[in-house]
Design a protein around this motif. Structure first.
Motif, PDB file in Angstrom:
ATOM      1  N   ARG A  66       8.731   9.735 -11.402  1.00 22.73           N
ATOM      2  CA  ARG A  66      10.416  10.699 -10.079  1.00 22.73           C
ATOM      3  C   ARG A  66      10.471   9.227  -9.910  1.00 22.73           C
ATOM      4  N   ALA A  67       9.830   8.442  -9.117  1.00 25.99           N
ATOM      5  CA  ALA A  67       9.639   7.621  -8.169  1.00 25.99           C
ATOM      6  C   ALA A  67      11.046   6.397  -8.931  1.00 25.99           C
ATOM      7  N   THR A  89       1.156  -1.486   0.008  1.00 30.33           N
ATOM      8  CA  THR A  89       0.722   0.546   0.140  1.00 30.33           C
ATOM      9  C   THR A  89       1.038   1.211   0.226  1.00 30.33           C
ATOM     10  N   CYS A  90       0.738   2.250  -0.875  1.00 33.59           N
ATOM     11  CA  CYS A  90       1.603   3.355  -1.064  1.00 33.59           C
ATOM     12  C   CYS A  90       0.643   4.572  -1.173  1.00 33.59           C
ATOM     13  N   ALA A 109      14.670   4.087  -8.491  1.00 28.41           N
ATOM     14  CA  ALA A 109      14.741   3.215  -8.026  1.00 28.41           C
ATOM     15  C   ALA A 109      15.229   2.094  -9.243  1.00 28.41           C
ATOM     16  N   SER A 110      15.806   3.513 -10.258  1.00 21.36           N
ATOM     17  CA  SER A 110      16.233   2.564 -11.386  1.00 21.36           C
ATOM     18  C   SER A 110      15.023   1.453 -12.301  1.00 21.36           C
ATOM     19  N   VAL A 111      14.099   1.443 -11.994  1.00 26.50           N
ATOM     20  CA  VAL A 111      13.300   0.595 -12.807  1.00 26.50           C
ATOM     21  C   VAL A 111      14.152   0.936 -14.497  1.00 26.50           C
ATOM     22  N   LYS A 112      13.777  -0.130 -14.936  1.00 26.84           N
ATOM     23  CA  LYS A 112      14.510  -0.428 -16.635  1.00 26.84           C
ATOM     24  C   LYS A 112      13.154  -0.029 -17.097  1.00 26.84           C
ATOM     25  N   SER A 122       7.150   6.677  -0.421  1.00 32.71           N
ATOM     26  CA  SER A 122       6.201   5.370  -0.207  1.00 32.71           C
ATOM     27  C   SER A 122       6.827   4.673  -1.815  1.00 32.71           C
ATOM     28  N   LEU A 123       6.771   5.254  -2.621  1.00 30.51           N
ATOM     29  CA  LEU A 123       6.531   4.745  -3.981  1.00 30.51           C
ATOM     30  C   LEU A 123       8.679   4.418  -4.530  1.00 30.51           C
ATOM     31  N   VAL A 124       9.030   4.920  -4.052  1.00 29.83           N
ATOM     32  CA  VAL A 124      10.462   4.504  -4.314  1.00 29.83           C
ATOM     33  C   VAL A 124      10.752   2.998  -3.689  1.00 29.83           C
TER      34      VAL A 124
END
Length: 286
Positions: free
Chosen positions: A88-89, A51-52, A93-96, A59-61
């Protein structure tokens, strides 16, 4: 070289598409579902829920950290800060890979309503983020017909503004399958996919399909623009009601009648017809 994700995050866990995607993903991925409120209990060893607070970037990061790919669906154009925080998150968080559930209307140069401009802005923000992206751009969901269910049960009637205008609506299950297929797969980086059902249908034609399925006649009542706006306003803010009215006007002009073969090209099977979708959900109308 094809790169496929092992850990994926799906936003919108309480919506329609993300839960439908789970069954396509769990064989090969660890799945994290996120939402602002707790969803129904998920019981699967490879699925967890977080839950964010979409207003809280941090919290999203935390939720996105370690994810190879992110599926983004948001539903409130009056809260654009949620969309900004998600992107931004994802970068932090380095999402690819980001797959965005957008809308086919973004391709319509005549569409300038609140919802369409919000979706365009969301696409542009993701494209500017530096993260590889894929846009999923569906037409109207067939499941919107479920809004008729109370009237069908009580009065054998449906309703629509401009009931003879056509929309190449699509089954949510098809959207989910395509979204799961492209998520985290580098072969789909930097591509946009417009998704539709196999044929355009009007509310009048969909009502006839439901009548045949249920074995009794249904009357499709035409709403006036004033009635439709009042109906929309009971559920949405005034700006959203205005946007939906404008969208119906574009449908009347034929802007939503074009069907694509994208579902079949990507999945290897024909897109679900409205008759097939309705039969699968018959109990919801009875």
């Amino acid at each position: 070289m094809t790169v496929v994700a092992s850990h994926v995050v799906l936003t919108g866990a309480t919506g329609q598409i993300a839960p439908l995607m789970v069954r396509h993903l769990t064989a090969h991925h660890r799945v994290t579902l996120t939402s602002r409120t707790p969803p129904p209990m998920v019981r699967h060893p490879r699925v967890r829920h977080v839950t964010c607070d979409y207003d809280a970037y941090g919290s999203l990061v935390d939720a996105f950290r370690g994810a190879d790919a992110l599926f983004v669906v948001t539903s409130d154009p009056t809260r654009p800060e949620h969309d900004r925080n998600i992107v931004r998150a994802a970068v932090q968080a380095s999402v690819k890979h980001i797959v965005k559930l957008s809308a086919a209307a973004v391709l319509d140069s005549a569409a300038h309503d609140l919802v369409t401009e919000w979706q365009r802005s969301n696409e542009e923000r993701i494209k500017a983020s530096g993260v590889p992206w894929t846009m999923v751009q569906p037409r109207s969901f067939m499941s919107h017909a479920l809004g008729w269910a109370p009237g069908i049960r009580s009065h054998d009637s449906t309703y629509a503004l401009y009931p003879h205008s056509r929309n190449a609506c699509i089954a949510p299950e098809d959207i989910a399958e395509v979204s799961a297929l492209v998520l985290g797969d580098s072969r789909h980086h930097f591509r946009s996919y417009q998704l539709t059902g196999p044929q355009p249908l009007s509310a009048h034609e969909k009502s006839a399909v439901l009548a045949e399925l249920l074995g009794r006649p249904l009357v499709c009542r035409a709403l006036s623009p004033e009635e439709a706006h009042l109906h929309y306003s009971r559920r949405y803010p005034a700006a959203m009601a205005d946007a939906l009215l404008a969208s119906a006007g574009r449908q009347l002009a034929g802007a939503k009648a074009h069907a694509t073969d994208t579902v079949e090209r990507l999945t290897g099977r024909p897109a679900t017809t409205f008759a097939q979708w309705a039969a699968d959900h018959r109990d919801r109308f009875e």
